[in-house]
Design a protein around this motif. Structure first.
Motif, PDB file in Angstrom:
ATOM      1  N   GLU A  75       0.974  -0.819  -0.104  1.00 53.05           N
ATOM      2  CA  GLU A  75       0.325  -0.103   0.110  1.00 53.05           C
ATOM      3  C   GLU A  75       0.760   0.891   0.312  1.00 53.05           C
ATOM      4  N   ASN A  76       1.873   1.325   0.917  1.00 57.73           N
ATOM      5  CA  ASN A  76       3.014   2.703   0.582  1.00 57.73           C
ATOM      6  C   ASN A  76       3.474   2.795  -0.221  1.00 57.73           C
ATOM      7  N   VAL A  77       4.123   1.292  -1.210  1.00 56.66           N
ATOM      8  CA  VAL A  77       4.075   1.112  -2.620  1.00 56.66           C
ATOM      9  C   VAL A  77       3.032   1.823  -3.955  1.00 56.66           C
ATOM     10  N   TRP A  78       1.781   1.500  -2.994  1.00 54.93           N
ATOM     11  CA  TRP A  78       1.035   2.258  -4.656  1.00 54.93           C
ATOM     12  C   TRP A  78       0.596   3.918  -4.365  1.00 54.93           C
ATOM     13  N   GLU A  79       0.407   4.187  -3.169  1.00 54.34           N
ATOM     14  CA  GLU A  79       0.356   5.360  -3.311  1.00 54.34           C
ATOM     15  C   GLU A  79       1.887   6.268  -3.443  1.00 54.34           C
ATOM     16  N   ALA A  80       3.098   5.991  -3.681  1.00 50.40           N
ATOM     17  CA  ALA A  80       4.010   6.371  -4.513  1.00 50.40           C
ATOM     18  C   ALA A  80       3.735   7.083  -5.553  1.00 50.40           C
ATOM     19  N   LEU A  81       3.691   5.356  -6.150  1.00 53.05           N
ATOM     20  CA  LEU A  81       3.126   5.801  -7.838  1.00 53.05           C
ATOM     21  C   LEU A  81       2.102   5.950  -7.860  1.00 53.05           C
ATOM     22  N   SER A  82       1.004   6.562  -6.551  1.00 50.67           N
ATOM     23  CA  SER A  82      -0.609   7.735  -7.321  1.00 50.67           C
ATOM     24  C   SER A  82       0.723   8.643  -7.756  1.00 50.67           C
ATOM     25  N   LEU A  83       1.474   8.908  -6.668  1.00 46.72           N
ATOM     26  CA  LEU A  83       2.577  10.011  -6.298  1.00 46.72           C
ATOM     27  C   LEU A  83       3.229  10.409  -8.540  1.00 46.72           C
ATOM     28  N   ILE A  84       3.442   9.930  -9.027  1.00 47.53           N
ATOM     29  CA  ILE A  84       3.631  10.290 -10.123  1.00 47.53           C
ATOM     30  C   ILE A  84       3.192  11.206 -10.772  1.00 47.53           C
ATOM     31  N   PRO A  85       3.824  12.077 -11.780  1.00 53.71           N
ATOM     32  CA  PRO A  85       2.293  12.721 -12.296  1.00 53.71           C
ATOM     33  C   PRO A  85       2.635  12.400 -13.567  1.00 53.71           C
ATOM     34  N   TYR A  86       1.743  12.225 -14.606  1.00 57.02           N
ATOM     35  CA  TYR A  86       1.347  12.341 -15.405  1.00 57.02           C
ATOM     36  C   TYR A  86       2.660  12.631 -16.763  1.00 57.02           C
ATOM     37  N   GLY A  87       2.510  11.914 -17.375  1.00 52.87           N
ATOM     38  CA  GLY A  87       4.105  12.375 -19.147  1.00 52.87           C
ATOM     39  C   GLY A  87       5.139  11.934 -17.495  1.00 52.87           C
ATOM     40  N   VAL A 113      -3.745   3.071 -11.084  1.00 51.18           N
ATOM     41  CA  VAL A 113      -2.584   3.548 -10.055  1.00 51.18           C
ATOM     42  C   VAL A 113      -1.575   3.439 -10.611  1.00 51.18           C
ATOM     43  N   PRO A 114      -0.727   4.527 -11.182  1.00 53.61           N
ATOM     44  CA  PRO A 114       0.187   3.877 -12.040  1.00 53.61           C
ATOM     45  C   PRO A 114       1.277   3.490 -12.180  1.00 53.61           C
ATOM     46  N   CYS A 115       1.248   2.409 -11.680  1.00 48.62           N
ATOM     47  CA  CYS A 115       2.494   1.064 -12.697  1.00 48.62           C
ATOM     48  C   CYS A 115       3.219   1.031 -13.625  1.00 48.62           C
ATOM     49  N   HIS A 116       2.790   1.225 -14.219  1.00 48.69           N
ATOM     50  CA  HIS A 116       3.284   1.946 -15.865  1.00 48.69           C
ATOM     51  C   HIS A 116       4.550   2.782 -15.720  1.00 48.69           C
ATOM     52  N   ARG A 117       4.599   3.799 -14.943  1.00 49.55           N
ATOM     53  CA  ARG A 117       5.211   4.547 -15.083  1.00 49.55           C
ATOM     54  C   ARG A 117       6.936   4.450 -14.778  1.00 49.55           C
ATOM     55  N   VAL A 118       6.773   3.060 -13.675  1.00 49.62           N
ATOM     56  CA  VAL A 118       7.737   3.015 -13.926  1.00 49.62           C
ATOM     57  C   VAL A 118       8.789   2.114 -13.991  1.00 49.62           C
ATOM     58  N   ILE A 119      10.043   2.338 -14.136  1.00 50.54           N
ATOM     59  CA  ILE A 119      10.951   2.038 -15.956  1.00 50.54           C
ATOM     60  C   ILE A 119      12.066   1.646 -15.107  1.00 50.54           C
ATOM     61  N   GLY A 120      13.145   0.698 -15.598  1.00 49.31           N
ATOM     62  CA  GLY A 120      14.103   0.793 -15.326  1.00 49.31           C
ATOM     63  C   GLY A 120      14.876   1.552 -15.168  1.00 49.31           C
ATOM     64  N   LYS A 121      16.377   1.499 -13.963  1.00 49.38           N
ATOM     65  CA  LYS A 121      16.719   3.188 -13.684  1.00 49.38           C
ATOM     66  C   LYS A 121      18.109   3.532 -15.071  1.00 49.38           C
ATOM     67  N   ASN A 122      18.013   2.639 -15.900  1.00 50.49           N
ATOM     68  CA  ASN A 122      19.014   2.874 -16.946  1.00 50.49           C
ATOM     69  C   ASN A 122      17.860   3.204 -18.196  1.00 50.49           C
ATOM     70  N   SER A 123      16.490   3.938 -17.467  1.00 51.82           N
ATOM     71  CA  SER A 123      15.316   3.508 -18.778  1.00 51.82           C
ATOM     72  C   SER A 123      15.128   2.127 -19.588  1.00 51.82           C
ATOM     73  N   SER A 124      15.283   1.676 -18.995  1.00 51.29           N
ATOM     74  CA  SER A 124      15.030  -0.203 -19.556  1.00 51.29           C
ATOM     75  C   SER A 124      13.403  -0.123 -19.670  1.00 51.29           C
ATOM     76  N   LEU A 125      12.623  -0.614 -20.430  1.00 46.05           N
ATOM     77  CA  LEU A 125      11.410  -1.033 -20.329  1.00 46.05           C
ATOM     78  C   LEU A 125      11.422  -2.605 -18.999  1.00 46.05           C
ATOM     79  N   THR A 126      10.857  -2.760 -18.369  1.00 48.28           N
ATOM     80  CA  THR A 126      10.798  -4.127 -17.499  1.00 48.28           C
ATOM     81  C   THR A 126       9.201  -4.118 -17.379  1.00 48.28           C
ATOM     82  N   GLY A 127       9.082  -5.347 -16.113  1.00 49.92           N
ATOM     83  CA  GLY A 127       8.308  -6.089 -16.656  1.00 49.92           C
ATOM     84  C   GLY A 127       6.649  -5.200 -15.987  1.00 49.92           C
TER      85      GLY A 127
END
Length: 161
Positions: free
Chosen positions: A78-90, A124-138
């Protein structure tokens, strides 16, 4: 309720006046049904509102969702999901960015697992989380094609495999 979106046919579920699940494929729906979770396939005003907001999102009109959402997980999830919700669009963040944000800098892999357990992708935009090197991960397991569609839709740069 099922709806066709640019990421494929999804099922949206409502529980107790909240949007509780956005299932990315039939296998996810079958998994819930096999767990004995009761699912009523009834069109409600809230589900119609959620579909409308998703369509606005994909039409480029909406960047934030206002339908009430609720999902259950561990306190860590739930802490992670809350953090994801704070990532702005784009914008995107790395898994280590999220780990630092929630005060668990060594929990990078656990962040990935919490993302995988997110029952409300897109909302809850988990798609906005990518690899540190900008790689597309799971994404929701192995659905990187759906993640790529969402990232491209938001003009978020990433490295394709």
């Amino acid at each position: 309720m099922k709806v066709d979106l640019p990421i494929g046919q999804v099922s949206i579920l409502e529980t107790d006046g909240y949007i509780s699940h956005l299932l990315l494929d039939q296998a996810q729906l079958d998994k819930l049904l096999n767990k004995g979770i009761e699912i009523r396939f009834k069109e409600t005003e809230l589900l119609q509102q959620a579909i409308f907001q998703l369509q606005e999102y994909f039409d480029g009109i909406r960047t934030n969702f206002t339908v009430p959402i609720k999902q259950k997980g561990t306190p860590f999830q739930e802490n992670v999901w809350e953090a994801l919700s704070l990532i702005p669009y784009g914008e995107s963040r790395s898994y280590s960015d999220i780990a630092l944000q929630i005060g668990k800098p060594a929990a990078v892999r656990a962040i990935g697992q919490a993302n995988k357990c997110n029952q409300l992708p897109v909302f809850v935009p988990c798609h906005r989380v990518i690899g540190k090197n900008s790689s597309l991960t799971g994404y929701a397991g192995q659905k990187t094609d759906q993640k790529a569609i969402l990232l491209k839709h938001e003009n978020i740069l990433f490295k394709e495999k």
